[in-house]
Design a protein around this motif. Sequence first.
Motif, PDB file in Angstrom:
ATOM      1  N   ALA A  80       1.019  -1.275  -0.086  1.00 42.34           N
ATOM      2  CA  ALA A  80      -0.203  -0.086  -0.046  1.00 42.34           C
ATOM      3  C   ALA A  80       0.847   1.304  -0.128  1.00 42.34           C
ATOM      4  O   ALA A  80       0.681   2.143  -0.876  1.00 42.34           O
ATOM      5  CB  ALA A  80      -1.102   0.131   1.098  1.00 42.34           C
ATOM      6  N   GLU A  81       1.835   1.203   0.972  1.00 39.17           N
ATOM      7  CA  GLU A  81       2.833   2.367   0.841  1.00 39.17           C
ATOM      8  C   GLU A  81       3.467   2.777  -0.199  1.00 39.17           C
ATOM      9  O   GLU A  81       3.918   3.691  -0.773  1.00 39.17           O
ATOM     10  CB  GLU A  81       3.900   2.220   1.910  1.00 39.17           C
ATOM     11  N   SER A  82       3.880   1.554  -0.997  1.00 37.32           N
ATOM     12  CA  SER A  82       4.512   1.820  -2.477  1.00 37.32           C
ATOM     13  C   SER A  82       3.828   2.192  -3.442  1.00 37.32           C
ATOM     14  O   SER A  82       4.149   2.497  -4.725  1.00 37.32           O
ATOM     15  CB  SER A  82       5.425   0.320  -2.781  1.00 37.32           C
ATOM     16  N   ASP A  88      -3.947  -9.894  -6.020  1.00 34.85           N
ATOM     17  CA  ASP A  88      -4.157 -11.283  -6.231  1.00 34.85           C
ATOM     18  C   ASP A  88      -5.456 -11.453  -7.204  1.00 34.85           C
ATOM     19  O   ASP A  88      -5.860 -10.574  -7.581  1.00 34.85           O
ATOM     20  CB  ASP A  88      -4.171 -11.989  -5.072  1.00 34.85           C
ATOM     21  N   ALA A  89      -5.726 -12.790  -7.425  1.00 35.56           N
ATOM     22  CA  ALA A  89      -6.792 -13.094  -8.347  1.00 35.56           C
ATOM     23  C   ALA A  89      -8.146 -12.535  -7.881  1.00 35.56           C
ATOM     24  O   ALA A  89      -8.933 -12.313  -8.616  1.00 35.56           O
ATOM     25  CB  ALA A  89      -6.907 -14.771  -8.512  1.00 35.56           C
ATOM     26  N   ASP A  90      -8.337 -12.053  -6.660  1.00 30.30           N
ATOM     27  CA  ASP A  90      -9.666 -11.503  -6.080  1.00 30.30           C
ATOM     28  C   ASP A  90      -9.690  -9.947  -6.320  1.00 30.30           C
ATOM     29  O   ASP A  90     -10.865  -9.459  -6.184  1.00 30.30           O
ATOM     30  CB  ASP A  90      -9.752 -11.667  -4.574  1.00 30.30           C
ATOM     31  N   ALA A  91      -8.571  -9.366  -6.811  1.00 31.31           N
ATOM     32  CA  ALA A  91      -8.231  -8.091  -7.277  1.00 31.31           C
ATOM     33  C   ALA A  91      -8.502  -7.192  -6.178  1.00 31.31           C
ATOM     34  O   ALA A  91      -9.323  -5.943  -6.448  1.00 31.31           O
ATOM     35  CB  ALA A  91      -9.312  -7.875  -8.412  1.00 31.31           C
ATOM     36  N   ILE A  92      -8.516  -7.444  -4.864  1.00 30.60           N
ATOM     37  CA  ILE A  92      -8.781  -6.614  -3.951  1.00 30.60           C
ATOM     38  C   ILE A  92      -7.328  -5.501  -3.831  1.00 30.60           C
ATOM     39  O   ILE A  92      -6.281  -6.168  -3.463  1.00 30.60           O
ATOM     40  CB  ILE A  92      -8.955  -7.020  -2.542  1.00 30.60           C
ATOM     41  N   SER A  93      -7.501  -4.401  -3.781  1.00 33.92           N
ATOM     42  CA  SER A  93      -6.345  -3.522  -3.831  1.00 33.92           C
ATOM     43  C   SER A  93      -5.593  -3.537  -2.304  1.00 33.92           C
ATOM     44  O   SER A  93      -6.351  -3.897  -1.168  1.00 33.92           O
ATOM     45  CB  SER A  93      -6.589  -2.011  -4.068  1.00 33.92           C
ATOM     46  N   PRO A  94      -4.347  -3.310  -2.153  1.00 37.86           N
ATOM     47  CA  PRO A  94      -3.945  -3.252  -0.794  1.00 37.86           C
ATOM     48  C   PRO A  94      -4.509  -2.442   0.227  1.00 37.86           C
ATOM     49  O   PRO A  94      -4.795  -2.846   1.461  1.00 37.86           O
ATOM     50  CB  PRO A  94      -2.359  -3.108  -1.150  1.00 37.86           C
ATOM     51  N   GLN A  95      -4.802  -1.258  -0.352  1.00 38.11           N
ATOM     52  CA  GLN A  95      -5.514  -0.047   0.515  1.00 38.11           C
ATOM     53  C   GLN A  95      -6.986  -0.758   1.137  1.00 38.11           C
ATOM     54  O   GLN A  95      -7.003  -0.837   2.352  1.00 38.11           O
ATOM     55  CB  GLN A  95      -5.917   0.944  -0.354  1.00 38.11           C
ATOM     56  N   ASP A  96      -7.626  -1.464  -0.046  1.00 36.34           N
ATOM     57  CA  ASP A  96      -9.048  -1.992   0.652  1.00 36.34           C
ATOM     58  C   ASP A  96      -8.785  -3.422   1.410  1.00 36.34           C
ATOM     59  O   ASP A  96      -9.548  -3.372   2.313  1.00 36.34           O
ATOM     60  CB  ASP A  96      -9.955  -2.333  -0.472  1.00 36.34           C
ATOM     61  N   LEU A  98      -6.293  -3.916   3.422  1.00 34.17           N
ATOM     62  CA  LEU A  98      -5.998  -3.446   5.034  1.00 34.17           C
ATOM     63  C   LEU A  98      -7.154  -3.067   5.834  1.00 34.17           C
ATOM     64  O   LEU A  98      -7.288  -3.313   6.963  1.00 34.17           O
ATOM     65  CB  LEU A  98      -4.999  -2.329   4.959  1.00 34.17           C
ATOM     66  N   LYS A  99      -8.235  -2.316   5.073  1.00 35.41           N
ATOM     67  CA  LYS A  99      -9.288  -2.014   5.521  1.00 35.41           C
ATOM     68  C   LYS A  99     -10.143  -3.184   6.098  1.00 35.41           C
ATOM     69  O   LYS A  99     -10.693  -3.196   7.071  1.00 35.41           O
ATOM     70  CB  LYS A  99     -10.375  -1.060   4.783  1.00 35.41           C
ATOM     71  N   ASP A 305      -1.971   4.481  12.488  1.00 37.35           N
ATOM     72  CA  ASP A 305      -3.345   5.267  12.371  1.00 37.35           C
ATOM     73  C   ASP A 305      -4.006   4.405  13.505  1.00 37.35           C
ATOM     74  O   ASP A 305      -3.959   3.425  13.926  1.00 37.35           O
ATOM     75  CB  ASP A 305      -3.885   4.874  11.036  1.00 37.35           C
ATOM     76  N   ARG A 306      -5.351   4.909  13.746  1.00 42.29           N
ATOM     77  CA  ARG A 306      -6.426   4.538  14.809  1.00 42.29           C
ATOM     78  C   ARG A 306      -6.898   3.101  14.271  1.00 42.29           C
ATOM     79  O   ARG A 306      -7.204   2.177  15.208  1.00 42.29           O
ATOM     80  CB  ARG A 306      -7.448   5.451  14.952  1.00 42.29           C
ATOM     81  N   GLY A 307      -6.762   2.854  12.860  1.00 39.44           N
ATOM     82  CA  GLY A 307      -7.368   1.480  12.617  1.00 39.44           C
ATOM     83  C   GLY A 307      -6.121   0.454  13.003  1.00 39.44           C
ATOM     84  O   GLY A 307      -6.679  -0.719  12.838  1.00 39.44           O
ATOM     85  N   ASP A 308      -4.966   0.922  13.327  1.00 41.99           N
ATOM     86  CA  ASP A 308      -3.736  -0.178  13.618  1.00 41.99           C
ATOM     87  C   ASP A 308      -4.078  -0.271  15.237  1.00 41.99           C
ATOM     88  O   ASP A 308      -2.992  -1.077  15.931  1.00 41.99           O
ATOM     89  CB  ASP A 308      -2.731   0.246  13.327  1.00 41.99           C
ATOM     90  N   LEU A 309      -4.847   0.385  15.839  1.00 43.42           N
ATOM     91  CA  LEU A 309      -5.050   0.182  17.374  1.00 43.42           C
ATOM     92  C   LEU A 309      -5.980  -0.815  17.922  1.00 43.42           C
ATOM     93  O   LEU A 309      -7.006  -0.986  17.238  1.00 43.42           O
ATOM     94  CB  LEU A 309      -5.486   1.714  17.747  1.00 43.42           C
TER      95      LEU A 309
END
Length: 702
Positions: A80-82, A88-96, A98-99, A305-309
């Motif tokens: 995501a940071e890069s 992958d085959a499911d086509a989920i972006s790294p950002q999505d 992680l959510k 971030d707060r999502g990492d808490l």
Amino acid sequence: MQQKAHQSTAPPAADPAPALDSPELYLNRELSLLEFNARVLEQARDTEVPLLERLKFLCIASTNLDEFFEVRVAGAVQKAESGTTATDADAISPQDLLKAISLRAHDLVAEQYRVLNDDLIPELETAGIRFLRRAEWNERQRAWLAEYFEEELLPVISPLGLDPAHPFPRILNKSLNFIVSLEGKDAFGRNSGYAIVQAPRALPRLIQLPAEETGSGPYDFVFLSSVIHAHVGDLFPNMQAKGCYQFRVTRNSDLFVDEEEVDDLLRAVEGELPSRRYGDAVRLEVAHNCPRGMVDYLLERFMLDRGDLYQVDGPVNVNRLMAILDLVDRPELKYPPYTPRLDPELGPNGDLFAAVRRRDILLHHPFDAFLPVIDFVRRAAGDRHVLAIKQTLYRTGPDSAVVDALVNAANAGKEVTVVVELRARFDEADNIELANRLQAAGAHVVYGVVGYKTHAKMTLLVRREAEGLRHYVHLGTGNYHPKTARLYTDYGLFSCDPTLCNDIHELFLQLTSLGKITGLERVLDAPFTLHRAMLDKIDREAANAAAGRPARMIIKMNALVEPESIRALYRASQAGVSIDLIIRGICCLKPGVPGVSDNIRVRSIVGRFLEHTRVFYFENGGEPEYFLSSADWMERNFFRRVETCFPVESPELRERLMRELELYLADNTQAWLLRADGRYEHAGPPDGATPVAAQQRLMEGA
């Protein structure tokens, strides 16, 4: 006059099946791994499981989640940071992704602590095993713990007040720490407001109170964190500790070694190990009652971030509760002891080599003892007729009887060659120590092939007999690790079949020399032939089904991820092949999708033992094939590892494999069924049906 158009009564056409590379046909591997952890956590809730074993499953779930963040989440964060768009085959972006991970992981952590606080701790207390909070200490306990603090803790704790001369300290990965809010000035007139206390790593996280000295019960425990909380004020003379809150940070623990740029892989891996302690932070766990301002301060320090808490109501290091199983002598709260079967031919008074000459021997651990595998090497070390021993070691433990035998063999003057995989994740330090020990004994130690992990499990002996030199092999689906052999299910095959042995001889040559083998007769190997062979065998089943011939597959392994294999299974299902998949952990295939995977069923078995066998059955038009393998169907296993997949050809052993596979398919007690939406449903026995637990039946000798 115009006639009315004819009204068709035919049913509406079904929606066309999606293309087999459509993302909607693939489950995400990381989210699937989280679902496996949810199934492990369910074992902690299951009242049919003995109480202390439920606590163990809770600790395993916690440890699994730690590793998930250290490796899988850390990798997703890097992507995501890069700014990478690769998916992958499911086509989920790294950002999505992680959510989605954050949402599911928060649910799992909340359930983990609910099970601990609402179920396990009260039930343990009823059973006489207590975790005493500070408010529950009696005077004798309080006095004893004060002395413990003075003698054991105070000499080794270094509290760190935070100011420009005392910056925020480096926090070790997964270590127990406390953030303390202070009032007042120290001897130098400083008032920073915050301090950090790092719990000594050498001290146990659970302290068992001595019954006679403290008036405690036989199994009364206090958390180290409670002792530090109670006496934190003593660490800051003339200041007032207004609040003390435990926290733990999880860091990226993947090692990076540029194998193309190093001259000595062992030294390179050894040099990278310390960096694991201080990788980038990916998760922060904090006590649930920590004030918002202090939480935000910690998040800022770790750049999270707060999502990492994760604010938790209980110890931040739940996995340390595993110590209870050794500290509490209550057999009735644990699984009944189990003694694996041992064929007398393979025991201390038997002749293992003679038994293998008569027939191939299949062992299913832990239902069959692991002792013959250790004895295979141990006897070879003391057998004057054995000239050479070759073995791969991936995970074998720091105190390994197998390594002891190899050292003895080398000291006895035998040619001993060991392929040690230095990059077996989280076992790197142990493997480096073992490699040095083997080299000191005179063994030839190599570290596999640059760019490929050696994950194959194989041992080859060369023995001089009356007829000449004879080879013996042991091939397995799991590691040469006596401890995990009692906890994991794995198959091992002994054979002296000349063709099979020659294939393994060729594989060892390929690993130790720089030569290239021309081809193996029976063994399939990654990264060369395994992937293509599996695709061909799946396609053959599809062709047989289309031609009306018998067509069936049973695939049992730990993970199914590789997209091309999944597409081949979809095509086979469309052709009418009956497919049963027994996948313990990650499964990216969606079963039961109309027009795509109607004929595919997926189940996961989670029980007393960790399912680890890899068995591949192909009906082959009435001429069945059975394979055992060290490899799951993942990209890494097919393309970035050295793996073996070997046939089982004895009719007797094939019948046994099928009986055991059918037993797993009949399991209605420890099985979970995967649905097309990625949810797993527990496969309880239908009304009136006899409960079937495959592992229990195998323990009973089914």
